[in-house]
Scaffold this motif. Structure first.
Motif, PDB file in Angstrom:
ATOM      1  N   GLY A 236      -1.546  25.068   3.664  1.00 31.97           N
ATOM      2  CA  GLY A 236      -0.333  25.794   4.013  1.00 31.97           C
ATOM      3  C   GLY A 236       0.337  25.369   5.297  1.00 31.97           C
ATOM      4  O   GLY A 236       1.392  25.896   5.660  1.00 31.97           O
ATOM      5  N   THR A 237      -0.228  24.391   5.996  1.00 27.56           N
ATOM      6  CA  THR A 237       0.341  23.929   7.262  1.00 27.56           C
ATOM      7  C   THR A 237       0.666  22.446   7.169  1.00 27.56           C
ATOM      8  O   THR A 237      -0.180  21.647   6.755  1.00 27.56           O
ATOM      9  CB  THR A 237      -0.640  24.167   8.424  1.00 27.56           C
ATOM     10  OG1 THR A 237      -0.946  25.559   8.499  1.00 27.56           O
ATOM     11  CG2 THR A 237      -0.051  23.708   9.743  1.00 27.56           C
ATOM     12  N   ASP A 238       1.897  22.070   7.558  1.00 25.15           N
ATOM     13  CA  ASP A 238       2.272  20.658   7.551  1.00 25.15           C
ATOM     14  C   ASP A 238       1.443  19.894   8.571  1.00 25.15           C
ATOM     15  O   ASP A 238       1.191  20.374   9.687  1.00 25.15           O
ATOM     16  CB  ASP A 238       3.760  20.497   7.871  1.00 25.15           C
ATOM     17  CG  ASP A 238       4.648  21.002   6.741  1.00 25.15           C
ATOM     18  OD1 ASP A 238       4.161  21.049   5.593  1.00 25.15           O
ATOM     19  OD2 ASP A 238       5.815  21.352   7.011  1.00 25.15           O
ATOM     20  N   ALA A 239       1.017  18.692   8.181  1.00 17.24           N
ATOM     21  CA  ALA A 239       0.169  17.875   9.043  1.00 17.24           C
ATOM     22  C   ALA A 239       0.815  16.522   9.281  1.00 17.24           C
ATOM     23  O   ALA A 239       1.737  16.111   8.563  1.00 17.24           O
ATOM     24  CB  ALA A 239      -1.211  17.704   8.407  1.00 17.24           C
ATOM     25  N   ASP A 240       0.324  15.819  10.287  1.00 20.79           N
ATOM     26  CA  ASP A 240       0.830  14.496  10.639  1.00 20.79           C
ATOM     27  C   ASP A 240       0.552  13.523   9.491  1.00 20.79           C
ATOM     28  O   ASP A 240      -0.597  13.371   9.060  1.00 20.79           O
ATOM     29  CB  ASP A 240       0.139  14.022  11.916  1.00 20.79           C
ATOM     30  CG  ASP A 240       0.662  12.682  12.420  1.00 20.79           C
ATOM     31  OD1 ASP A 240       1.542  12.090  11.756  1.00 20.79           O
ATOM     32  OD2 ASP A 240       0.173  12.226  13.469  1.00 20.79           O
ATOM     33  N   VAL A 241       1.596  12.859   9.000  1.00 21.82           N
ATOM     34  CA  VAL A 241       1.424  11.952   7.856  1.00 21.82           C
ATOM     35  C   VAL A 241       0.631  10.708   8.234  1.00 21.82           C
ATOM     36  O   VAL A 241       0.172   9.973   7.350  1.00 21.82           O
ATOM     37  CB  VAL A 241       2.792  11.545   7.271  1.00 21.82           C
ATOM     38  CG1 VAL A 241       3.508  12.751   6.693  1.00 21.82           C
ATOM     39  CG2 VAL A 241       3.653  10.847   8.324  1.00 21.82           C
ATOM     40  N   ALA A 242       0.469  10.460   9.524  1.00 17.16           N
ATOM     41  CA  ALA A 242      -0.271   9.269   9.954  1.00 17.16           C
ATOM     42  C   ALA A 242      -1.772   9.524  10.044  1.00 17.16           C
ATOM     43  O   ALA A 242      -2.546   8.591  10.260  1.00 17.16           O
ATOM     44  CB  ALA A 242       0.248   8.791  11.311  1.00 17.16           C
TER      45      ALA A 242
ATOM     46  N   ALA B  75       0.839  -1.192   0.000  1.00 16.51           N
ATOM     47  CA  ALA B  75       0.000   0.000   0.000  1.00 16.51           C
ATOM     48  C   ALA B  75       0.876   1.244   0.000  1.00 16.51           C
ATOM     49  O   ALA B  75       1.959   1.258   0.595  1.00 16.51           O
ATOM     50  CB  ALA B  75      -0.903  -0.008   1.225  1.00 16.51           C
ATOM     51  N   PRO B  76       0.431   2.321  -0.647  1.00 20.03           N
ATOM     52  CA  PRO B  76       1.191   3.571  -0.618  1.00 20.03           C
ATOM     53  C   PRO B  76       1.355   4.082   0.811  1.00 20.03           C
ATOM     54  O   PRO B  76       0.483   3.900   1.660  1.00 20.03           O
ATOM     55  CB  PRO B  76       0.327   4.525  -1.449  1.00 20.03           C
ATOM     56  CG  PRO B  76      -0.467   3.634  -2.349  1.00 20.03           C
ATOM     57  CD  PRO B  76      -0.749   2.410  -1.526  1.00 20.03           C
ATOM     58  N   VAL B  77       2.481   4.727   1.048  1.00 20.58           N
ATOM     59  CA  VAL B  77       2.770   5.298   2.360  1.00 20.58           C
ATOM     60  C   VAL B  77       2.883   6.813   2.205  1.00 20.58           C
ATOM     61  O   VAL B  77       3.665   7.309   1.387  1.00 20.58           O
ATOM     62  CB  VAL B  77       4.080   4.734   2.941  1.00 20.58           C
ATOM     63  CG1 VAL B  77       4.417   5.428   4.258  1.00 20.58           C
ATOM     64  CG2 VAL B  77       3.966   3.230   3.136  1.00 20.58           C
ATOM     65  N   VAL B  78       2.085   7.547   2.984  1.00 16.19           N
ATOM     66  CA  VAL B  78       2.141   9.007   2.938  1.00 16.19           C
ATOM     67  C   VAL B  78       3.387   9.467   3.685  1.00 16.19           C
ATOM     68  O   VAL B  78       3.591   9.133   4.855  1.00 16.19           O
ATOM     69  CB  VAL B  78       0.881   9.628   3.571  1.00 16.19           C
ATOM     70  CG1 VAL B  78       0.977  11.154   3.581  1.00 16.19           C
ATOM     71  CG2 VAL B  78      -0.366   9.189   2.811  1.00 16.19           C
TER      72      VAL B  78
END
Length: 435
Positions: free
Chosen positions: A90-96, A80-83
């Motif tokens: 405009g704001t970095d977010a938790d990849v999980a 499966a793809p992994v983010v």
């Protein structure tokens, strides 16, 4: 060989732990029963997995002399793809994160997402409802997929412009690995969640012929209902999560029923009293008056609640209106005729004599008579001085027939255009015969 991991059954919400035991065995070239073999040095054992189920695994070993001298490259072909990077507005977010909340202020926003997989990653949109999901769009022009340090890395941008207080359905974003199995259990799914809003209501004005003049005033959050038997109003509710209606104890005189069908939603806003919505209408509430003697006040309120977020509610006030005729009066040149207490007296006996009767009411009336000596006809249609007036007026003209000898008193029957009202009778009598 023992293989441990988690298996995602498509019919289950969460993956379950699994453990498989693979015997390293070989069947003799000459036939016969399989037997365990030794694992020896300088030999490559390549495991080919053909099928994996929750309880079983089907696989075989390919055994060859190891002559390359190189290492072993493990390249899963069904991952499966992994983010690996996520930026929301405009704001970095938790990849999980699995739920991405977005905002609505009428300006264009973006989500940029980077994912790695054994092949290119393609986005797909879906929803479990019948709502339109085109509010979210993939920016094809910015799509980029490249191999970075031996890993296929894909970057995608999604754009949207949401209007505040307008309901939108959440969108499921599925990230599919082009080189992976079509089994959805190896997809990566995220949910893009718009702001929760109060339900919005659709109102289609009933045809005047039905006698139902109850209205929904969206601007003032108010329902107006006439106090007649079985007086009712139907509202269509639009909310992707469903709704419920909560009556307060201030409204014991209202009865509510909920259904999945109702009047055809208004799509044009015509007549002006229609209240159209641009989103699906999937629930209908009908409110019916149980007590025609009831009275309303500023506390006659109820709420329609968003089942997805109970803090998002639409509050409405119910105002009960008197449907009765307000006034009956004579106007213009009366010729000596007079009106009092539902009686018109002293109508001239002269052929062609006329008497004008002005009637003020909430929605107008019709007039008829079976008299042998006069006729009645509407000569000025029902109008309101201003559109917001509670009542309007119209004029009817009584005309004495020619060559009449019998002037027996006869009634005019006034039928209220609002259904559920009793007819009003006005008795008309002629002037006395001159001595």
């Amino acid at each position: 060989l023992i293989i441990k991991g988690k298996y995602q059954n498509p019919m289950q919400k969460d993956p379950v732990p699994v453990e498989y035991h693979l015997d390293i065995q070989r069947a003799p070239d000459t036939g016969g029963a399989t037997a365990f073999i030794d694992v020896v040095a300088n030999t490559r054992y390549t495991l080919h997995i053909k099928e994996v189920m929750e309880a079983t695994i089907t696989a075989f070993f390919e055994i060859v002399d190891w002559t390359s001298g190189g290492g072993v490259i493990v390249k899963p072909d069904n991952a499966a793809p992994v983010v690996t990077a996520l930026n929301v507005e405009g704001t970095d977010a938790d990849v999980a994160t699995k739920e991405i909340s977005v905002t609505a202020d009428g300006t264009e926003k973006t989500i940029t997402l980077t994912a790695t997989a054994s092949g290119k990653v393609q986005p797909k949109f879906s929803t479990t409802t019948g709502w339109n999901i085109d509010w979210l769009a993939h920016d094809d022009a910015s799509y980029k997929s490249e191999v970075v340090d031996g890993v296929t890395t894909t970057t995608m941008t999604f754009k949207y412009t949401l209007t505040a207080a307008t309901p939108y359905v959440p969108v499921t974003l599925t990230l599919a690995n082009e080189s992976a199995s079509q089994d959805e259990s190896v997809y990566t799914t995220l949910t893009i969640v718009p702001p929760a809003t109060a339900p919005v209501l659709d109102f289609a004005t009933p045809d005047a012929a039905t006698g139902n003049f109850n209205l929904y005033d969206q601007a003032n959050g108010k329902l107006t209902m006439y106090k007649t038997s079985k007086s009712s109003i139907t509202l269509g509710a639009s909310c992707p999560f469903g709704t419920k209606l909560a009556l307060s104890n201030q409204l014991p005189w209202l009865e509510v029923s909920k259904g999945k069908s109702g009047p055809a939603p208004s799509t044009t806003g015509t007549p002006a009293t229609d209240v159209p919505v641009s989103t699906p209408v999937e629930e209908y509430y009908t409110l019916m008056l149980k007590d025609v003697t009831a009275t309303s006040d500023v506390n006659s309120k109820f709420e329609i609640i968003n089942l997805g977020d109970a803090s998002k509610t639409l509050e409405l006030t119910v105002e009960l209106l008197d449907p009765a005729i307000t006034t009956i009066e004579l106007t213009g040149t009366t010729g000596g005729a007079a009106y009092n207490n539902y009686k018109i007296t002293d109508v001239p006996r002269t052929d062609g004599s006329t008497v004008e009767v002005k009637i003020t009411s909430p929605q107008g009336v019709t007039a008829s008579t079976l008299s042998s000596w006069f006729t009645v006809a509407e000569t000025a249609a029902f109008t309101r001085t201003t559109p917001t007036d509670v009542t309007g007026s119209q004029t009817f003209t009584l005309t004495v027939k020619d060559a009449v000898t019998d002037f027996t008193a006869a009634p005019i029957v006034l039928k209220n255009n609002i259904s559920g009202m009793e007819d009003v009778t006005v008795l008309v009598s002629a002037a006395a015969v001159a001595p």
